[in-house]
Design a protein around this motif. Structure first.
Motif, PDB file in Angstrom:
ATOM      1  N   ALA A 123      -8.223  -9.277   0.950  1.00  0.00           N
ATOM      2  CA  ALA A 123      -8.246  -8.837   2.346  1.00  0.00           C
ATOM      3  C   ALA A 123      -7.054  -7.945   2.661  1.00  0.00           C
ATOM      4  N   LEU A 124      -5.904  -8.261   2.079  1.00  0.00           N
ATOM      5  CA  LEU A 124      -4.713  -7.435   2.322  1.00  0.00           C
ATOM      6  C   LEU A 124      -4.891  -6.023   1.769  1.00  0.00           C
ATOM      7  N   ILE A 125      -5.523  -5.911   0.598  1.00  0.00           N
ATOM      8  CA  ILE A 125      -5.764  -4.581   0.021  1.00  0.00           C
ATOM      9  C   ILE A 125      -6.772  -3.806   0.863  1.00  0.00           C
ATOM     10  N   LEU A 126      -7.843  -4.474   1.276  1.00  0.00           N
ATOM     11  CA  LEU A 126      -8.847  -3.808   2.115  1.00  0.00           C
ATOM     12  C   LEU A 126      -8.231  -3.337   3.433  1.00  0.00           C
ATOM     13  N   ARG A 127      -7.398  -4.170   4.034  1.00  0.00           N
ATOM     14  CA  ARG A 127      -6.776  -3.787   5.298  1.00  0.00           C
ATOM     15  C   ARG A 127      -5.775  -2.646   5.083  1.00  0.00           C
ATOM     16  N   ALA A 128      -5.072  -2.687   3.952  1.00  0.00           N
ATOM     17  CA  ALA A 128      -4.119  -1.618   3.648  1.00  0.00           C
ATOM     18  C   ALA A 128      -4.831  -0.274   3.491  1.00  0.00           C
ATOM     19  N   LYS A 129      -5.990  -0.289   2.835  1.00  0.00           N
ATOM     20  CA  LYS A 129      -6.757   0.953   2.686  1.00  0.00           C
ATOM     21  C   LYS A 129      -7.200   1.481   4.043  1.00  0.00           C
ATOM     22  N   ALA A 130      -7.601   0.571   4.924  1.00  0.00           N
ATOM     23  CA  ALA A 130      -8.024   0.990   6.265  1.00  0.00           C
ATOM     24  C   ALA A 130      -6.837   1.544   7.059  1.00  0.00           C
ATOM     25  N   TYR A 131      -5.687   0.870   6.971  1.00  0.00           N
ATOM     26  CA  TYR A 131      -4.490   1.381   7.639  1.00  0.00           C
ATOM     27  C   TYR A 131      -4.127   2.776   7.127  1.00  0.00           C
ATOM     28  N   THR A 132      -4.280   2.980   5.819  1.00  0.00           N
ATOM     29  CA  THR A 132      -3.963   4.289   5.229  1.00  0.00           C
ATOM     30  C   THR A 132      -4.848   5.374   5.809  1.00  0.00           C
ATOM     31  N   GLU A 133      -6.140   5.078   5.908  1.00  0.00           N
ATOM     32  CA  GLU A 133      -7.068   6.068   6.459  1.00  0.00           C
ATOM     33  C   GLU A 133      -6.730   6.379   7.922  1.00  0.00           C
ATOM     34  N   MET A 134      -6.159   5.405   8.611  1.00  0.00           N
ATOM     35  CA  MET A 134      -5.782   5.612  10.007  1.00  0.00           C
ATOM     36  C   MET A 134      -4.328   6.083  10.135  1.00  0.00           C
ATOM     37  N   ARG A 135      -3.724   6.405   8.974  1.00  0.00           N
ATOM     38  CA  ARG A 135      -2.368   6.946   8.881  1.00  0.00           C
ATOM     39  C   ARG A 135      -1.319   5.992   9.454  1.00  0.00           C
TER      40      ARG A 135
ATOM     41  N   ASP B 278       3.168   2.460   7.425  1.00  0.00           N
ATOM     42  CA  ASP B 278       4.073   1.303   7.328  1.00  0.00           C
ATOM     43  C   ASP B 278       3.296  -0.005   7.224  1.00  0.00           C
ATOM     44  N   ASP B 279       2.244  -0.130   8.037  1.00  0.00           N
ATOM     45  CA  ASP B 279       1.408  -1.335   7.974  1.00  0.00           C
ATOM     46  C   ASP B 279       0.726  -1.449   6.613  1.00  0.00           C
ATOM     47  N   ALA B 280       0.268  -0.306   6.084  1.00  0.00           N
ATOM     48  CA  ALA B 280      -0.407  -0.308   4.786  1.00  0.00           C
ATOM     49  C   ALA B 280       0.552  -0.710   3.673  1.00  0.00           C
ATOM     50  N   ILE B 281       1.770  -0.169   3.695  1.00  0.00           N
ATOM     51  CA  ILE B 281       2.769  -0.512   2.673  1.00  0.00           C
ATOM     52  C   ILE B 281       3.107  -1.996   2.737  1.00  0.00           C
ATOM     53  N   ASN B 282       3.227  -2.531   3.938  1.00  0.00           N
ATOM     54  CA  ASN B 282       3.519  -3.949   4.105  1.00  0.00           C
ATOM     55  C   ASN B 282       2.414  -4.821   3.504  1.00  0.00           C
ATOM     56  N   ASP B 283       1.138  -4.460   3.764  1.00  0.00           N
ATOM     57  CA  ASP B 283       0.019  -5.247   3.233  1.00  0.00           C
ATOM     58  C   ASP B 283      -0.058  -5.168   1.708  1.00  0.00           C
ATOM     59  N   LEU B 284       0.153  -3.978   1.151  1.00  0.00           N
ATOM     60  CA  LEU B 284       0.098  -3.833  -0.308  1.00  0.00           C
ATOM     61  C   LEU B 284       1.239  -4.588  -0.976  1.00  0.00           C
ATOM     62  N   SER B 285       2.408  -4.573  -0.359  1.00  0.00           N
ATOM     63  CA  SER B 285       3.544  -5.320  -0.910  1.00  0.00           C
ATOM     64  C   SER B 285       3.255  -6.820  -0.884  1.00  0.00           C
ATOM     65  N   ARG B 286       2.673  -7.301   0.216  1.00  0.00           N
ATOM     66  CA  ARG B 286       2.290  -8.717   0.299  1.00  0.00           C
ATOM     67  C   ARG B 286       1.246  -9.066  -0.754  1.00  0.00           C
ATOM     68  N   SER B 287       0.282  -8.151  -0.930  1.00  0.00           N
ATOM     69  CA  SER B 287      -0.781  -8.388  -1.915  1.00  0.00           C
ATOM     70  C   SER B 287      -0.207  -8.509  -3.320  1.00  0.00           C
ATOM     71  N   LEU B 288       0.743  -7.637  -3.664  1.00  0.00           N
ATOM     72  CA  LEU B 288       1.334  -7.675  -5.007  1.00  0.00           C
ATOM     73  C   LEU B 288       2.219  -8.900  -5.195  1.00  0.00           C
ATOM     74  N   ALA B 289       2.795  -9.399  -4.118  1.00  0.00           N
ATOM     75  CA  ALA B 289       3.577 -10.632  -4.214  1.00  0.00           C
ATOM     76  C   ALA B 289       2.675 -11.822  -4.538  1.00  0.00           C
TER      77      ALA B 289
ATOM     78  N   LEU C 230       0.831   5.675  -1.897  1.00  0.00           N
ATOM     79  CA  LEU C 230       1.075   5.628  -0.464  1.00  0.00           C
ATOM     80  C   LEU C 230       2.533   5.940  -0.134  1.00  0.00           C
ATOM     81  N   LYS C 231       3.461   5.422  -0.915  1.00  0.00           N
ATOM     82  CA  LYS C 231       4.871   5.716  -0.690  1.00  0.00           C
ATOM     83  C   LYS C 231       5.157   7.201  -0.839  1.00  0.00           C
ATOM     84  N   GLY C 232       4.439   7.830  -1.800  1.00  0.00           N
ATOM     85  CA  GLY C 232       4.581   9.278  -1.967  1.00  0.00           C
ATOM     86  C   GLY C 232       4.076  10.033  -0.746  1.00  0.00           C
ATOM     87  N   LYS C 233       2.933   9.597  -0.217  1.00  0.00           N
ATOM     88  CA  LYS C 233       2.379  10.228   0.988  1.00  0.00           C
ATOM     89  C   LYS C 233       3.327  10.084   2.168  1.00  0.00           C
TER      90      LYS C 233
END
Length: 376
Positions: A323-335, A338-349, A364-367
């Motif tokens: 769910a965190l990855i799916l939400r991060a992808k959605a946050y990315t599409e909505m630009r 910061d929210d997307a990076i937070n979710d992906l970091s949580r997912s990797l943890a 995403l960090k590059g973008k």
């Protein structure tokens, strides 16, 4: 992790359906003669270890760890015999048969389960740890320098003798039909060491995001499910334990229709979503239906809808890496980087061995860096 690094690792590419899985199994076994055995595990980060090793915390036992492991298994057999558990009806059980029966009933033993059915292994890789990629390990039991079969020359030995005769190989035992599960699961046991550590073992990675779909295919197209593999009273009770979700007939009617439409790919995503949403009206906290809903909304580019559904999932399962990855992808599409990076970091943890999430985070960090520079 760069995209090139991910692509260079063939093992990191997860299969997403039964057809793709079988193609991969064929690719890995067709060029080699032998008798192949498979082991499915729900979390790719876990080693191939016996339940006895896990119970003892084998890697923390110190210098005499192997002796403690062997003593534990011999004591387990002795204690079971003292209780009179070494008989099935009036038939006495040999040591290996006793260990198999103990393991069947939940005891931690030296026996490591494998199967000759690649599809049964796929089931076990998909049924557990829904937020982690699974893995199916493939070994060739015909390699004489690595494996030695239990046969007429050595069957019936005391367990201690098998340990005394150990070399650099592992024992392979194909048990008789001690219980209903063994023939159904095409079972064999490998034992002799607490863990199997061999870098040459082939592996197939199973996508966490597609485990539910794979289980549906296995059940409806191959008659492989918990009820068919654990076809006894213990298995039936386990499938109906308090830890297992309960789905009403009305819910299953809607969800099974959605899954069928999804697998056959003969219906539009909007039509499939209707059935998933009907299922959610019946069972609003179904993790399975919520994940399906979020995936479909993602495909439909309804990113705000994805975020809303993933919020519901994370309220129920805070450690849902999917769910965190799916939400991060959605946050990315909505630009909302910061929210997307937070979710992906949580997912990797939560799910450290996830090259896809690592790649998304790196990208995403590059973008975000480029965007920050553009606004300076």
């Amino acid at each position: 992790m760069t995209e090139q690094e991910i692509e260079s690792s063939e093992w990191s590419k997860a299969v997403i359906n039964v057809t793709e899985y079988l193609e991969k199994i064929t690719e890995l076994t067709i060029c080699e003669y032998g008798k192949f055995a498979f082991r499915g595990q729900g979390d790719i980060s876990h080693p191939i270890s016996s339940t006895a090793a896990r119970r003892l915390g084998y890697n923390q036992l110190g210098e005499d760890a192997l002796k403690k492991f062997n003593d534990y298994n011999c004591d387990l057999i002795s204690n079971a015999k003292l209780k009179g558990y070494d008989k099935k009806g009036n038939i006495p059980l040999e040591d290996l048969e006793l260990l198999a029966e103990l393991q069947h009933n939940g005891a931690a033993t030296a026996l490591i389960d494998f199967t000759y059915s690649s599809l049964v292994a796929l089931y076990f890789a998909s049924i557990n740890d829904p937020d982690n990629d699974g893995v199916v390990h493939i070994i060739n039991t015909s390699e004489p320098e690595k494996f030695k079969p239990i046969n007429g020359d050595n069957s019936g030995w005391k367990f201690k003798k098998y340990l005394e005769e150990m070399g650099d190989f592992l024992w392979v035992w194909e048990p008789s039909d001690l219980n209903n599960r063994i023939p159904k699961q095409h079972s064999l046991f490998i034992f002799g060491k607490p863990e199997i550590i061999d870098e040459s073992i082939e592996k197939v990675r199973i996508s966490a995001d597609q485990k539910s779909k794979i289980l549906f295919e296995l059940r409806d197209l191959h008659d492989i499910s918990g009820l068919t593999l654990f076809n006894d009273m213990v298995g039936f009770a386990s499938e109906n334990s308090c830890e297992k979700p309960y789905y009403s007939k009305e819910y299953l009617e809607q969800m099974n229709k959605a899954k069928s439409m999804y697998v056959t790919e003969q219906s539009s995503l909007e039509e499939i979503l209707e059935y998933v949403e009907r299922a959610l009206k019946i069972n609003p906290i179904s993790y399975e239906a919520l994940i399906y809903c979020a995936n479909i909304k993602d495909c439909l580019e309804d990113y705000q809808g994805v975020i809303e559904i993933c919020d519901r999932i994370i309220d129920i399962e805070p450690d849902s890496a999917t769910a965190l990855i799916l939400r991060a992808k959605a946050y990315t599409e909505m630009r909302q980087f910061d929210d997307a990076i937070n979710d992906l970091s949580r997912s990797l943890a939560i799910r450290k061995d996830n090259p896809y999430a690592a790649f998304l985070l790196s990208q995403l960090k590059g973008k975000k860096k480029l965007e920050d520079l553009a606004h300076k």
